[in-house]
Design a protein around this motif. Structure first.
Motif, PDB file in Angstrom:
ATOM      1  N   UNK A 138       1.832  -1.232 -18.389  1.00 28.15           N
ATOM      2  CA  UNK A 138       1.585  -1.437 -16.975  1.00 28.15           C
ATOM      3  C   UNK A 138       2.048  -0.260 -16.139  1.00 28.15           C
ATOM      4  N   UNK A 139       1.515  -0.180 -14.931  1.00 30.85           N
ATOM      5  CA  UNK A 139       1.993   0.767 -13.918  1.00 30.85           C
ATOM      6  C   UNK A 139       2.979   0.017 -13.017  1.00 30.85           C
ATOM      7  N   UNK A 140       4.096   0.698 -12.716  1.00 36.04           N
ATOM      8  CA  UNK A 140       5.171   0.069 -11.950  1.00 36.04           C
ATOM      9  C   UNK A 140       5.543   0.954 -10.770  1.00 36.04           C
ATOM     10  N   UNK A 141       5.771   0.335  -9.634  1.00 33.28           N
ATOM     11  CA  UNK A 141       6.114   1.067  -8.413  1.00 33.28           C
ATOM     12  C   UNK A 141       7.613   1.361  -8.352  1.00 33.28           C
ATOM     13  N   UNK A 147       9.573   0.118  -6.376  1.00 32.53           N
ATOM     14  CA  UNK A 147      10.261  -1.170  -6.170  1.00 32.53           C
ATOM     15  C   UNK A 147      10.238  -2.041  -7.421  1.00 32.53           C
ATOM     16  N   UNK A 148       9.842  -1.456  -8.544  1.00 31.58           N
ATOM     17  CA  UNK A 148       9.821  -2.136  -9.849  1.00 31.58           C
ATOM     18  C   UNK A 148       8.801  -3.274  -9.891  1.00 31.58           C
ATOM     19  N   UNK A 149       7.712  -3.126  -9.166  1.00 32.10           N
ATOM     20  CA  UNK A 149       6.649  -4.126  -9.156  1.00 32.10           C
ATOM     21  C   UNK A 149       5.505  -3.670 -10.056  1.00 32.10           C
ATOM     22  N   UNK A 150       5.070  -4.541 -10.941  1.00 32.07           N
ATOM     23  CA  UNK A 150       3.922  -4.235 -11.798  1.00 32.07           C
ATOM     24  C   UNK A 150       2.641  -4.411 -10.986  1.00 32.07           C
ATOM     25  N   UNK A 151       1.848  -3.355 -10.885  1.00 33.94           N
ATOM     26  CA  UNK A 151       0.632  -3.434 -10.076  1.00 33.94           C
ATOM     27  C   UNK A 151      -0.635  -3.207 -10.915  1.00 33.94           C
ATOM     28  N   UNK A 152      -0.480  -2.999 -12.214  1.00 34.03           N
ATOM     29  CA  UNK A 152      -1.630  -2.887 -13.114  1.00 34.03           C
ATOM     30  C   UNK A 152      -1.158  -3.142 -14.533  1.00 34.03           C
ATOM     31  N   UNK A 190       0.799  -1.226   0.000  1.00 39.14           N
ATOM     32  CA  UNK A 190       0.000   0.000   0.000  1.00 39.14           C
ATOM     33  C   UNK A 190       0.830   1.274   0.000  1.00 39.14           C
ATOM     34  N   UNK A 191       2.035   1.202   0.593  1.00 42.12           N
ATOM     35  CA  UNK A 191       2.845   2.408   0.739  1.00 42.12           C
ATOM     36  C   UNK A 191       3.750   2.669  -0.461  1.00 42.12           C
ATOM     37  N   UNK A 192       3.786   1.732  -1.404  1.00 38.52           N
ATOM     38  CA  UNK A 192       4.649   1.918  -2.564  1.00 38.52           C
ATOM     39  C   UNK A 192       4.085   3.004  -3.480  1.00 38.52           C
ATOM     40  N   UNK A 193       4.960   3.815  -4.014  1.00 33.90           N
ATOM     41  CA  UNK A 193       4.535   4.882  -4.904  1.00 33.90           C
ATOM     42  C   UNK A 193       4.623   4.424  -6.351  1.00 33.90           C
ATOM     43  N   UNK A 194       3.623   4.810  -7.131  1.00 29.88           N
ATOM     44  CA  UNK A 194       3.652   4.509  -8.560  1.00 29.88           C
ATOM     45  C   UNK A 194       4.524   5.551  -9.233  1.00 29.88           C
ATOM     46  N   UNK A 195       5.510   5.095  -9.966  1.00 24.65           N
ATOM     47  CA  UNK A 195       6.421   6.067 -10.568  1.00 24.65           C
ATOM     48  C   UNK A 195       6.309   6.142 -12.080  1.00 24.65           C
ATOM     49  N   UNK A 196       5.726   5.124 -12.701  1.00 26.82           N
ATOM     50  CA  UNK A 196       5.734   5.167 -14.163  1.00 26.82           C
ATOM     51  C   UNK A 196       4.705   4.241 -14.766  1.00 26.82           C
ATOM     52  N   UNK A 197       4.277   4.616 -15.974  1.00 25.63           N
ATOM     53  CA  UNK A 197       3.568   3.676 -16.842  1.00 25.63           C
ATOM     54  C   UNK A 197       4.528   3.352 -17.978  1.00 25.63           C
ATOM     55  N   UNK A 198       4.670   2.099 -18.313  1.00 26.08           N
ATOM     56  CA  UNK A 198       5.594   1.742 -19.381  1.00 26.08           C
ATOM     57  C   UNK A 198       5.125   0.493 -20.101  1.00 26.08           C
ATOM     58  N   UNK A 199       5.716   0.268 -21.273  1.00 22.17           N
ATOM     59  CA  UNK A 199       5.426  -0.953 -22.005  1.00 22.17           C
ATOM     60  C   UNK A 199       6.063  -2.131 -21.285  1.00 22.17           C
ATOM     61  N   UNK A 200       5.343  -3.227 -21.199  1.00 17.52           N
ATOM     62  CA  UNK A 200       5.832  -4.401 -20.495  1.00 17.52           C
ATOM     63  C   UNK A 200       6.409  -5.411 -21.479  1.00 17.52           C
ATOM     64  N   UNK A 201       7.252  -6.272 -20.957  1.00 19.91           N
ATOM     65  CA  UNK A 201       7.877  -7.301 -21.785  1.00 19.91           C
ATOM     66  C   UNK A 201       8.088  -8.565 -20.956  1.00 19.91           C
ATOM     67  N   UNK A 202       8.835  -9.501 -21.525  1.00 23.38           N
ATOM     68  CA  UNK A 202       9.003 -10.800 -20.864  1.00 23.38           C
ATOM     69  C   UNK A 202       9.681 -10.687 -19.498  1.00 23.38           C
ATOM     70  N   UNK A 203      10.445  -9.626 -19.274  1.00 27.52           N
ATOM     71  CA  UNK A 203      11.123  -9.467 -17.983  1.00 27.52           C
ATOM     72  C   UNK A 203      10.128  -9.230 -16.845  1.00 27.52           C
TER      73      UNK A 203
END
Length: 285
Positions: A47-50, A52-57, A2-15
Motif C-alpha cells: 500500500x501507499x501510506x501518507x 499521517x500513516x493513512x493507507x490511501x491505496x 488532499x493535502x497529505x503527502x505520500x511518503x512510502x509504499x510498504x507491505x501491509x499487515x493486520x495493523x
C-alpha cells in the motif's frame, strides 16, 4: 486528505486493518475484517501510506502453485487517483512472482485501462448474480451432501487443483477457516465429486468456490446452500456455465455485471478440466 503527502509504499499487515476496511467502504466493496485477514495471510499486500500513516491505496498478490498468481483488492482512494499509484502497486505485486508465471485478475471498469497498459489481456469473464435464499425442494438422487470433515480435505484439494489448474492449498485452508458453510458432494460410493464454500459478508452470503463434475452436481450444491439461507446471496459464475446462470435466474437471481478476467503471460495459464463453476471472490481470481 488532499493535502497529505505520500511518503512510502510498504507491505501491509493486520495493523492496517481499519484503513483497509475504510478504503473498501469508500469504493463500495462488500469487505469485512475476516475477508481482509484471509487476503493478508494467503498472499502479500502492499500500500501507499501518507505522512499521517493513512493507507490511501492497496493491492494484493496471491500465489497459486508454481504457475499462477492472482492480483486483487486494487483500490486507490478517490482523492489520490490519477497519480499512477495503482500502476506502481501492480508493478510491485508483479515483481513478487516469477516471469514465467501467469498472473490473473478480475478487472473493474476503472482499473481496466491500467491493466491494458501493463500487458494484461482479456481471457474470459465472470457473471455476478444476486438473489435471495428460498425454500426449494432438492432431489439428491443417490448423492449426499455433508459438511466438510478433516478426512475429506485431501480429496477436496485434489479436485480443486484439477478444476483451478494450480494448487491453492494455503488459500483454501484459510478460506475454510473463514467459511460459514463447507460442503462436499459424494456419490453412491462415498467418493467426493464436488464441493462448495460460502462466506458471510456484511451485505451478502457469497457462494464459492463451487467445483463439480457436471451441471447437475453443481446445482445440487448451490440449491442446498440457497435452501438453507434466507438472506441476500451472491455467486460469481465462470464463463461458459450458461445452464447454471439460467437455473439461478429461474430461482430469482439477477445478473449484476460481467467483469472481465484478465491475464498477463497468458501462454502460461494452466489447463483446467472444466469443473470449476464459481469463483471464491473477485479478489482471488
Amino acid at each position: 486528505m488532499n493535502n497529505e503527502k505520500i511518503i512510502t509504499m510498504q507491505q501491509l499487515n493486520k495493523s492496517h486493518m481499519n484503513d483497509l476496511l475504510s478504503l473498501a467502504t469508500i469504493v463500495g466493496w462488500d469487505y469485512d475484517e475476516e475477508e481482509i485477514q484471509t487476503l493478508l495471510v494467503s498472499g502479500t499486500m502492499y500500500g501507499h501510506i501518507t505522512e499521517e500513516k493513512t493507507v490511501i491505496a492497496c493491492a494484493a498478490i496471491i500465489p497459486y502453485g508454481a504457475n499462477l498468481a492472482s492480483i486483487g483488492m486494487v483500490i486507490v482512494h478517490p482523492d489520490f487517483r490519477g497519480r499512477g499509484l495503482a500502476k506502481a502497486l501492480l508493478i510491485k505485486c508483479m515483481e513478487q512472482t516469477t516471469k514465467n508465471r501467469a498472473i490473473m485478475l478480475i478487472a473493474t471498469e476503472q482499473g481496466k485501462p491500467v491493466y491494458d497498459k501493463l500487458g494484461f489481456k482479456n481471457y474470459s469473464h465472470v457473471t455476478k448474480l444476486l438473489g435471495k435464499g428460498n425454500h426449494i425442494k432438492i432431489e439428491l438422487d443417490g448423492y449426499s451432501i455433508n459438511p466438510l470433515e478433516k478426512t475429506d480435505v485431501e480429496e477436496m484439494l485434489v479436485l480443486d487443483q484439477a478444476a483451478f489448474g494450480s494448487s491453492r492449498v494455503v488459500f483454501l485452508e484459510n478460506r475454510i477457516k473463514q467459511a460459514k458453510d463447507s460442503l462436499v458432494l459424494k456419490n453412491r460410493k462415498g467418493v467426493i465429486v464436488g464441493y462448495a464454500l460460502t462466506v458471510k459478508k456484511p451485505s451478502n452470503l457469497v457462494i464459492g468456490p463451487v467445483v463439480a463434475q457436471d451441471d447437475e452436481q453443481a446445482m445440487l450444491l448451490i440449491q442446498t446452500i440457497i435452501a438453507n439461507n434466507q438472506g441476500s446471496t451472491r455467486i460469481d459464475v465462470i464463463e461458459g456455465k450458461n445452464t447454471i446462470i439460467k437455473e439461478l435466474q429461474k430461482l430469482g437471481f439477477q445478473i449484476a455485471n460481467r467483469p472481465p478476467v484478465m491475464v498477463k503471460n497468458i501462454e502460461a495459464f494452466p489447463n483446467r478440466n472444466n469443473s470449476l463453476y464459481a469463483i471464491a471472490a473477485q479478489a482471488y481470481g
